[in-house]
Write an enzyme that holds these catalytic residues in place. Structure first.
Site, PDB file in Angstrom:
ATOM      1  N   GLU A 149      32.693  28.476 -25.813  1.00 24.73           N
ATOM      2  CA  GLU A 149      31.948  27.722 -26.829  1.00 24.73           C
ATOM      3  C   GLU A 149      31.400  28.668 -27.899  1.00 24.73           C
ATOM      4  O   GLU A 149      31.016  29.806 -27.603  1.00 24.73           O
ATOM      5  CB  GLU A 149      30.780  26.971 -26.178  1.00 24.73           C
ATOM      6  CG  GLU A 149      31.217  25.849 -25.268  1.00 24.73           C
ATOM      7  CD  GLU A 149      30.053  25.088 -24.631  1.00 24.73           C
ATOM      8  OE1 GLU A 149      30.303  24.078 -23.983  1.00 24.73           O
ATOM      9  OE2 GLU A 149      28.883  25.528 -24.766  1.00 24.73           O
ATOM     10  N   HIS A 185      16.952  28.132 -23.801  1.00 27.59           N
ATOM     11  CA  HIS A 185      16.284  29.366 -24.212  1.00 27.59           C
ATOM     12  C   HIS A 185      16.102  30.346 -23.046  1.00 27.59           C
ATOM     13  O   HIS A 185      16.574  30.088 -21.940  1.00 27.59           O
ATOM     14  CB  HIS A 185      14.972  29.023 -24.907  1.00 27.59           C
ATOM     15  CG  HIS A 185      15.216  28.455 -26.288  1.00 27.59           C
ATOM     16  ND1 HIS A 185      14.472  28.812 -27.399  1.00 27.59           N
ATOM     17  CD2 HIS A 185      16.142  27.575 -26.738  1.00 27.59           C
ATOM     18  CE1 HIS A 185      14.941  28.164 -28.456  1.00 27.59           C
ATOM     19  NE2 HIS A 185      15.936  27.407 -28.076  1.00 27.59           N
ATOM     20  N   TRP A 193      15.351  28.199 -38.530  1.00 32.92           N
ATOM     21  CA  TRP A 193      15.622  26.871 -37.983  1.00 32.92           C
ATOM     22  C   TRP A 193      14.914  25.819 -38.836  1.00 32.92           C
ATOM     23  O   TRP A 193      13.923  26.129 -39.510  1.00 32.92           O
ATOM     24  CB  TRP A 193      15.130  26.825 -36.538  1.00 32.92           C
ATOM     25  CG  TRP A 193      15.466  25.566 -35.808  1.00 32.92           C
ATOM     26  CD1 TRP A 193      14.604  24.640 -35.313  1.00 32.92           C
ATOM     27  CD2 TRP A 193      16.777  25.082 -35.463  1.00 32.92           C
ATOM     28  NE1 TRP A 193      15.280  23.624 -34.688  1.00 32.92           N
ATOM     29  CE2 TRP A 193      16.621  23.868 -34.770  1.00 32.92           C
ATOM     30  CE3 TRP A 193      18.081  25.569 -35.695  1.00 32.92           C
ATOM     31  CZ2 TRP A 193      17.699  23.118 -34.291  1.00 32.92           C
ATOM     32  CZ3 TRP A 193      19.161  24.823 -35.227  1.00 32.92           C
ATOM     33  CH2 TRP A 193      18.958  23.620 -34.529  1.00 32.92           C
ATOM     34  N   ARG A 205       1.255  17.027 -26.319  1.00 34.88           N
ATOM     35  CA  ARG A 205       1.004  17.564 -24.975  1.00 34.88           C
ATOM     36  C   ARG A 205       2.279  17.766 -24.163  1.00 34.88           C
ATOM     37  O   ARG A 205       3.217  16.980 -24.249  1.00 34.88           O
ATOM     38  CB  ARG A 205       0.104  16.604 -24.194  1.00 34.88           C
ATOM     39  CG  ARG A 205      -1.317  16.567 -24.680  1.00 34.88           C
ATOM     40  CD  ARG A 205      -2.142  15.602 -23.885  1.00 34.88           C
ATOM     41  NE  ARG A 205      -1.606  14.263 -23.873  1.00 34.88           N
ATOM     42  CZ  ARG A 205      -2.352  13.157 -23.848  1.00 34.88           C
ATOM     43  NH1 ARG A 205      -3.667  13.246 -23.827  1.00 34.88           N
ATOM     44  NH2 ARG A 205      -1.787  11.968 -23.829  1.00 34.88           N
ATOM     45  N   GLY A 217       9.150  23.862 -29.036  1.00 33.57           N
ATOM     46  CA  GLY A 217       8.898  24.963 -29.968  1.00 33.57           C
ATOM     47  C   GLY A 217       8.588  24.415 -31.353  1.00 33.57           C
ATOM     48  O   GLY A 217       7.754  24.963 -32.084  1.00 33.57           O
TER      49      GLY A 217
HETATM   50  C1  LIG Z   1      13.561  29.916 -34.836  1.00 34.78           C
HETATM   51  C2  LIG Z   1      13.355  28.598 -34.139  1.00 34.78           C
HETATM   52  N1  LIG Z   1      12.207  27.924 -34.366  1.00 34.78           N
HETATM   53  C3  LIG Z   1      11.957  26.742 -33.761  1.00 34.78           C
HETATM   54  C4  LIG Z   1      12.861  26.189 -32.877  1.00 34.78           C
HETATM   55  C5  LIG Z   1      12.550  24.866 -32.255  1.00 34.78           C
HETATM   56  O1  LIG Z   1      12.369  24.915 -30.869  1.00 34.78           O
HETATM   57  P1  LIG Z   1      12.518  23.564 -30.010  1.00 34.78           P
HETATM   58  O2  LIG Z   1      13.979  23.300 -29.880  1.00 34.78           O
HETATM   59  O3  LIG Z   1      11.885  23.891 -28.692  1.00 34.78           O
HETATM   60  O4  LIG Z   1      11.822  22.478 -30.727  1.00 34.78           O
HETATM   61  C6  LIG Z   1      14.069  26.853 -32.622  1.00 34.78           C
HETATM   62  C7  LIG Z   1      15.039  26.260 -31.684  1.00 34.78           C
HETATM   63  O5  LIG Z   1      15.901  26.874 -31.142  1.00 34.78           O
HETATM   64  C8  LIG Z   1      14.319  28.088 -33.265  1.00 34.78           C
HETATM   65  O6  LIG Z   1      15.467  28.762 -33.071  1.00 34.78           O
END
Ligand SMILES: Cc1ncc(COP(=O)(O)O)c(C=O)c1O
Length: 427
Positions: A358, A216, A116, A276, A83
């Site tokens: 947790e 997720h 995040w 990728r 993400g």
């Molecule tokens: C709002 C938000 N953006 C980005 C991410 C990043 O995703 P990833 O852990 O797949 O890199 C997260 C991770 O949980 C998130 O909560």
């Protein structure tokens, strides 16, 4: 006909049946923040890629991109390895010289203070300035009124986060973006399966991003995707995803025609990264996607139950309200301790953790307070009191597809016993 994989599939099925029971065990109670959403079918799909040795990005990733985009109604999906990478690719594409009316160094992007780290870092990595704004305490999402007030002469974009899967107020946010000519980026990395006014989140702006990290709503172990209805954005995104190469583009031939003197197998038309995804991830995604709606439904019904059962402690606990017109996908169940309570978030979390439940902070609290911000050029709009309150007094416990009636009752029993110890009665 017997497939060469049948034997492998059967062994995997037997292994998983014997070893993968993630349901709540009252004899050995433990409620984790997450349990795997994948099982024998996903493992076999990934193993088949290994056995055929077709492991690097190819038809499985492409197939999953089409399925994902088609399922929710985007023209294009660009699968990446996380993400965070989806956010990076989104910002890099919007900032690339080949993108019409691109974001330029020094332009401001409004972001929620409750977000995040890798919501904000890609903004910075593209030479843009993040502007942190506060949240609406009812929904925990970025407050549209604060967005509007924070807009300055250099503001070019707004990047939103539907917190824990709660859709943002998209009527207000799209209206602000239209009136001020701002690009909208939706970081939906914790909001897969959520909708606003019947439309999937991630469909309201130039680009949406999702995460398929292990914890997720659905997973490809690590993984993510950028989604868009702009084919030009998608084509550029595919180039930047893989080295600036034309190899995975839809209009490969037009690039080759443009540069006839260069070996078409190694033609680089832009800068880029290597973000990728692998074939294993694409294959797993295709098995997971049909299960998503069921996972989200379990999360929704558990969240409704938690709210009903815990509302009696409303005098000391604050809950997240589902946004009007929103269909929340409940990544977890976030709670804040009210300022008038005579206990701390550490007190209640210690009590729950002792019972093997947790807990964690809500996202990472107020990202503006993280030490990394000292190294970053940014602007903070206002004092961010609500994001600070979340950071100091917020916590969440797991609300996932494996939480059943016994697990959720176990959680509520332990919150109730904590309140009873402090002689906090029902409201
Ligand atoms: C709002 C938000 N953006 C980005 C991410 C990043 O995703 P990833 O852990 O797949 O890199 C997260 C991770 O949980 C998130 O909560």
């Amino acid at each position: 006909m017997v497939s060469p994989f049948d034997e492998v599939r059967e062994s995997v099925r037997r292994y998983c049946e014997a070893n993968h029971d993630f349901s709540f065990d009252p004899e050995q109670p433990i409620v984790r923040l997450h349990e795997p959403t994948f099982g024998a079918d996903e493992i076999s799909a990934a193993l088949e890629c290994m056995l055929t040795t077709q492991v690097t990005m190819g038809p499985k990733v492409k197939g999953f991109e089409r399925e994902f985009a088609g399922h929710f109604g985007w023209s294009d999906g660009i699968m990446v390895n996380s993400g965070s990478s989806a956010n990076l690719l989104a910002l890099a594409t919007l900032s690339n010289p080949a993108f019409a009316d691109r974001l330029k160094r020094g332009d401001e992007v409004i972001v929620p203070a409750l977000s995040w780290s890798t919501t904000v870092w890609p903004v910075v990595q593209m030479g843009l300035i993040p502007v942190m704004v506060d949240l609406d305490p009812a929904t925990l999402n970025i407050d549209p009124a604060q967005i509007e007030s924070a807009i300055g002469p250099r503001t070019r974009a707004v990047m939103i986060v539907p917190v824990y899967g709660n859709p943002c107020d998209m009527d207000a946010i799209t209206d602000i973006c239209e009136r001020h000519g701002l690009i909208l980026i939706e970081d939906c990395c914790e909001a897969l399966g959520a909708t606003y006014d019947q439309r999937p989140v991630g469909q309201f702006g130039a680009v949406g991003t999702f995460s398929f990290y292990y914890s997720h709503h659905m997973t490809t172990l690590e993984g993510g995707i950028c989604v868009t209805n702009d084919p030009e954005f998608a084509e550029l995104g595919r180039i930047l995803r893989a080295h600036g190469w034309i190899r995975e583009t839809e209009n490969r031939q037009s690039w080759i025609d443009k540069y006839p003197d260069i070996d078409p197998r190694f033609l680089f038309v832009n800068t880029g990264f290597n973000l990728r995804a692998t074939e294993l991830q694409g294959a797993m995604g295709s098995v997971q996607l049909p299960k998503l709606a069921g996972f989200v439904e379990t999360r929704r019904s558990n969240a409704a139950w938690f709210r009903r059962e815990l509302d009696k402690f409303e005098r000391v606990l604050e809950f997240q309200d589902e946004t009007p017109k929103g269909h929340h996908s409940w990544f977890g169940f976030p709670i804040r301790i009210r300022p008038n309570a005579d206990f701390t978030v550490a007190d209640i979390c210690t009590h729950l953790n002792r019972a093997n439940i947790e807990t964690r902070p809500i996202i990472a609290g107020n990202i503006a307070r993280q030490p990394a911000m000292k190294t970053i050029e940014h602007r903070v709009y206002g004092d961010l009191p609500h994001a600070d309150h979340v950071m100091r007094n917020g916590f969440a416990f797991g609300n996932h597809q494996a939480i059943d009636e016994a697990a959720r009752a176990y959680i509520v029993d332990h919150i109730s016993s904590f309140m009873a110890e402090r002689q906090i009665g029902a409201a």
